[in-house]
Design an enzyme around this catalytic site. Structure first.
Site, PDB file in Angstrom:
ATOM      1  CB  CYS A   1      -1.042 -68.020  32.662  1.00 10.75           C
ATOM      2  SG  CYS A   1      -2.177 -68.410  31.320  1.00 10.75           S
TER       3      CYS A   1
ATOM      4  CG  HIS B   1      -4.722 -70.823  34.941  1.00 13.31           C
ATOM      5  ND1 HIS B   1      -5.958 -70.243  34.730  1.00 13.31           N
ATOM      6  CD2 HIS B   1      -3.938 -70.421  33.898  1.00 13.31           C
ATOM      7  CE1 HIS B   1      -5.913 -69.521  33.619  1.00 13.31           C
ATOM      8  NE2 HIS B   1      -4.700 -69.609  33.096  1.00 13.31           N
TER       9      HIS B   1
HETATM   10  P1  NAP Z   1      -7.799 -58.126  27.004  1.00 15.61           P
HETATM   11  O1  NAP Z   1      -8.370 -57.984  28.352  1.00 15.61           O
HETATM   12  O2  NAP Z   1      -8.712 -58.429  25.872  1.00 15.61           O
HETATM   13  O3  NAP Z   1      -6.992 -56.753  26.651  1.00 15.61           O
HETATM   14  C1  NAP Z   1      -6.423 -56.537  25.399  1.00 15.61           C
HETATM   15  C2  NAP Z   1      -5.556 -55.290  25.433  1.00 15.61           C
HETATM   16  O4  NAP Z   1      -4.907 -55.141  24.163  1.00 15.61           O
HETATM   17  C3  NAP Z   1      -6.332 -54.022  25.677  1.00 15.61           C
HETATM   18  O5  NAP Z   1      -5.550 -53.108  26.390  1.00 15.61           O
HETATM   19  C4  NAP Z   1      -6.553 -53.512  24.250  1.00 15.61           C
HETATM   20  O6  NAP Z   1      -6.777 -52.127  24.183  1.00 15.61           O
HETATM   21  C5  NAP Z   1      -5.205 -53.856  23.647  1.00 15.61           C
HETATM   22  N1  NAP Z   1      -5.297 -53.875  22.186  1.00 15.61           N
HETATM   23  C6  NAP Z   1      -6.151 -54.575  21.414  1.00 15.61           C
HETATM   24  N2  NAP Z   1      -5.957 -54.292  20.118  1.00 15.61           N
HETATM   25  C7  NAP Z   1      -4.971 -53.380  20.070  1.00 15.61           C
HETATM   26  C8  NAP Z   1      -4.320 -52.671  19.017  1.00 15.61           C
HETATM   27  N3  NAP Z   1      -4.667 -52.848  17.744  1.00 15.61           N
HETATM   28  N4  NAP Z   1      -3.327 -51.795  19.335  1.00 15.61           N
HETATM   29  C9  NAP Z   1      -2.966 -51.595  20.618  1.00 15.61           C
HETATM   30  N5  NAP Z   1      -3.560 -52.235  21.663  1.00 15.61           N
HETATM   31  C10 NAP Z   1      -4.537 -53.111  21.379  1.00 15.61           C
HETATM   32  O7  NAP Z   1      -6.693 -59.232  26.941  1.00 15.61           O
HETATM   33  P2  NAP Z   1      -5.659 -59.687  28.094  1.00 15.61           P
HETATM   34  O8  NAP Z   1      -6.214 -60.836  28.805  1.00 15.61           O
HETATM   35  O9  NAP Z   1      -5.183 -58.513  28.847  1.00 15.61           O
HETATM   36  O10 NAP Z   1      -4.475 -60.267  27.213  1.00 15.61           O
HETATM   37  C11 NAP Z   1      -3.705 -59.464  26.349  1.00 15.61           C
HETATM   38  C12 NAP Z   1      -2.664 -60.341  25.688  1.00 15.61           C
HETATM   39  O11 NAP Z   1      -1.716 -60.754  26.677  1.00 15.61           O
HETATM   40  C13 NAP Z   1      -3.218 -61.636  25.108  1.00 15.61           C
HETATM   41  O12 NAP Z   1      -3.658 -61.435  23.814  1.00 15.61           O
HETATM   42  C14 NAP Z   1      -2.068 -62.586  25.228  1.00 15.61           C
HETATM   43  O13 NAP Z   1      -1.254 -62.541  24.086  1.00 15.61           O
HETATM   44  C15 NAP Z   1      -1.314 -62.076  26.433  1.00 15.61           C
HETATM   45  N6  NAP Z   1      -1.605 -62.896  27.614  1.00 15.61           N
HETATM   46  C16 NAP Z   1      -0.604 -63.567  28.153  1.00 15.61           C
HETATM   47  C17 NAP Z   1      -0.811 -64.344  29.252  1.00 15.61           C
HETATM   48  C18 NAP Z   1       0.296 -65.136  29.824  1.00 15.61           C
HETATM   49  O14 NAP Z   1       0.062 -66.221  30.229  1.00 15.61           O
HETATM   50  N7  NAP Z   1       1.493 -64.672  29.910  1.00 15.61           N
HETATM   51  C19 NAP Z   1      -2.057 -64.451  29.830  1.00 15.61           C
HETATM   52  C20 NAP Z   1      -3.094 -63.746  29.264  1.00 15.61           C
HETATM   53  C21 NAP Z   1      -2.846 -62.968  28.155  1.00 15.61           C
HETATM   54  P3  NAP Z   1      -8.270 -51.512  24.044  1.00 15.61           P
HETATM   55  O15 NAP Z   1      -8.832 -51.506  25.438  1.00 15.61           O
HETATM   56  O16 NAP Z   1      -8.022 -50.156  23.517  1.00 15.61           O
HETATM   57  O17 NAP Z   1      -9.028 -52.398  23.133  1.00 15.61           O
HETATM   58  C1  3JM Z   2      -3.104 -66.088  26.291  1.00 15.85           C
HETATM   59  O1  3JM Z   2      -2.778 -63.193  19.809  1.00 15.85           O
HETATM   60  C2  3JM Z   2      -3.826 -63.279  20.452  1.00 15.85           C
HETATM   61  O2  3JM Z   2      -4.920 -63.045  19.944  1.00 15.85           O
HETATM   62  C3  3JM Z   2      -3.749 -63.655  21.909  1.00 15.85           C
HETATM   63  C4  3JM Z   2      -3.870 -65.111  22.178  1.00 15.85           C
HETATM   64  C5  3JM Z   2      -3.557 -65.420  23.626  1.00 15.85           C
HETATM   65  C6  3JM Z   2      -2.287 -65.842  24.033  1.00 15.85           C
HETATM   66  C7  3JM Z   2      -1.157 -65.838  23.058  1.00 15.85           C
HETATM   67  O3  3JM Z   2      -1.071 -66.749  22.229  1.00 15.85           O
HETATM   68  O4  3JM Z   2      -0.361 -64.923  23.143  1.00 15.85           O
HETATM   69  C8  3JM Z   2      -4.575 -65.314  24.580  1.00 15.85           C
HETATM   70  C9  3JM Z   2      -4.335 -65.641  25.894  1.00 15.85           C
HETATM   71  C10 3JM Z   2      -2.075 -66.194  25.374  1.00 15.85           C
HETATM   72  C11 3JM Z   2      -0.757 -66.703  25.818  1.00 15.85           C
HETATM   73  O5  3JM Z   2      -0.307 -66.307  26.898  1.00 15.85           O
HETATM   74  O6  3JM Z   2      -0.170 -67.559  25.169  1.00 15.85           O
END
Ligand code: NAP
Ligand code: 3JM
Length: 349
Positions: free
Chosen positions: A132, A252
């Site tokens: 992000c 951010h």
């Molecule tokens: P979050 O609110 O904690 O949501 C996590 C999601 O992953 C929920 O839908 C959860 O499902 C699912 N999940 C967890 N464990 C799983 C499993 N074993 N199998 C299938 N689904 C599973 O987190 P978030 O903020 O949405 O972020 C999710 C991911 O996106 C992060 O870990 C990161 O890698 C990425 N991300 C990227 C950016 C970016 O900058 N591009 C920003 C933020 C996050 P349940 O509800 O069933 O637990």
């Molecule tokens: C943003 O793998 C994880 O547990 C998620 C960690 C995470 C990430 C990532 O490294 O994919 C949390 C929040 C990010 C990201 O966008 O890099």
């Protein structure tokens, strides 16, 4: 794109902070969906999610979930992407991955459509969505680099808790209530859930996002440094980052110092480039106290830029303030834009 073609789309991590936004944006953009599959963990399987007025049942994500899927949007964490993205590709899907799992893989394009849309054409099944903090910065720096050259970037971030998921959002709410009720603040999630120590984020500022690497930088800082060079095709660009988590829910902000290559560039010339750049909105008028803030940028699609000013000591140095909704352009919108570009340019294969 075949006229009126529609696609089978899967959203993995559909119940999370990012996944929820992805579904809203697919709806809002009227993405050409034939069938939508919403995937999460076993915990959510059987519950329903609303999409376009219909209840859709959440399924547990397994390798078989991707049979018949054309486009899969992943945001369930890095380890789940490592496990399931190759399976989705085996089934013929194109994966747009929101985690850091594949971003620096030379075989995987890392894309912000306003900057390097054409890289999508080189994908081998997986396209990565950047971090992000990187997305909003490169979107604003691209028009400056194109017109004036860019030699150095030094960024300090002011990041919202929603970047760390739903658990971090709840933690800030609870700590705020605890502090105002003169109770002890409980910290279990930030700065990093899996790390040894936790500190309150409410009424605080935490100079740690993601874990530390051996060079003293955090992984979030190294993501910004490495991803910026890859997206801008600029290995020689000097980049340094300090990433800080604040008690802000959405958007951010970044204080960015840049050194351009060209001599005698003016603030007005930089304004002009930013004004005409796609996805960028200039909000810069100190005389009337006009500048973007996290609250003013929340729920908006653009990257907002203000406070553009010349460095007082380096004639090629400038300072900027860049703000964007981290879950919209920083994650879900950029993901959907990558999928749209792949569809519109016939780059799904
Ligand atoms: P979050 O609110 O904690 O949501 C996590 C999601 O992953 C929920 O839908 C959860 O499902 C699912 N999940 C967890 N464990 C799983 C499993 N074993 N199998 C299938 N689904 C599973 O987190 P978030 O903020 O949405 O972020 C999710 C991911 O996106 C992060 O870990 C990161 O890698 C990425 N991300 C990227 C950016 C970016 O900058 N591009 C920003 C933020 C996050 P349940 O509800 O069933 O637990
Ligand atoms: C943003 O793998 C994880 O547990 C998620 C960690 C995470 C990430 C990532 O490294 O994919 C949390 C929040 C990010 C990201 O966008 O890099």
């Amino acid at each position: 794109m075949t006229e009126n073609a529609k696609y089978n789309v899967a959203v993995l991590g559909a119940t999370g902070a990012v996944g929820t936004k992805i579904l809203q944006i697919l709806e809002k953009k009227n993405f050409p969906i034939k069938e939508l599959k919403v995937l999460a963990s076993k915990r959510s399987a059987g519950k329903t999610i609303q999409f376009n007025g219909n209840d859709i049942t959440i399924e547990e994500a397994t390798p078989e979930s991707f049979k018949g899927i054309d486009i899969a949007l992943f945001s369930a964490g890095g380890s789940i992407s490592k496990k399931l993205a190759p399976e989705a590709v085996k089934h013929g899907a194109v994966v747009v991955d929101n985690t850091s799992a594949y971003r620096m893989d030379p075989d995987v394009p890392l894309v912000v459509p306003e900057v390097n849309k054409e890289d999508i054409a080189n994908h081998n099944g997986i396209i990565a969505n950047p971090n992000c903090s990187t997305i909003q910065m490169v979107a604003a720096l691209k028009p400056i680099k194109d017109s004036f050259g860019l030699n150095r970037v030094i960024v300090s971030t002011y990041q919202a808790v929603s970047g760390a998921g739903d658990a971090a959002i709840s933690e800030l709410k609870n700590q705020t209530a605890q502090f105002l009720n003169e109770e002890e603040m409980e910290a279990n999630v930030l700065p990093v859930k899996s790390d040894e120590k936790h500190y309150p984020v409410a009424f605080n500022a935490l100079p740690q996002i993601d874990v530390f690497s051996d060079n003293g930088y955090t992984l979030e800082e190294m993501k910004m440094i490495n991803e910026t060079k890859k997206i801008m095709h600029a290995d020689e660009l000097a980049v340094a980052a300090t990433c800080v988590r604040l008690p802000v829910f959405t958007s951010h902000a970044e204080s960015v110092y840049i050194e351009v290559d060209k001599e005698n560039v003016t603030v007005e010339e930089i304004w002009k480039e930013l004004k005409s750049a796609p996805g960028i909105k200039l909000q810069d008028n100190p005389a009337e106290q006009v500048y973007p803030t996290p609250l003013s940028a929340a729920d908006k699609e653009d990257v907002f830029v203000g406070r553009v000013r010349r460095d007082l000591d380096n004639a090629k140095g400038f300072h900027l303030w860049i703000v964007s909704d981290n879950l919209v352009k920083g994650a879900a919108l950029n993901t959907v834009q990558i999928a749209q570009a792949a569809v519109e340019n016939n780059w799904l294969k």
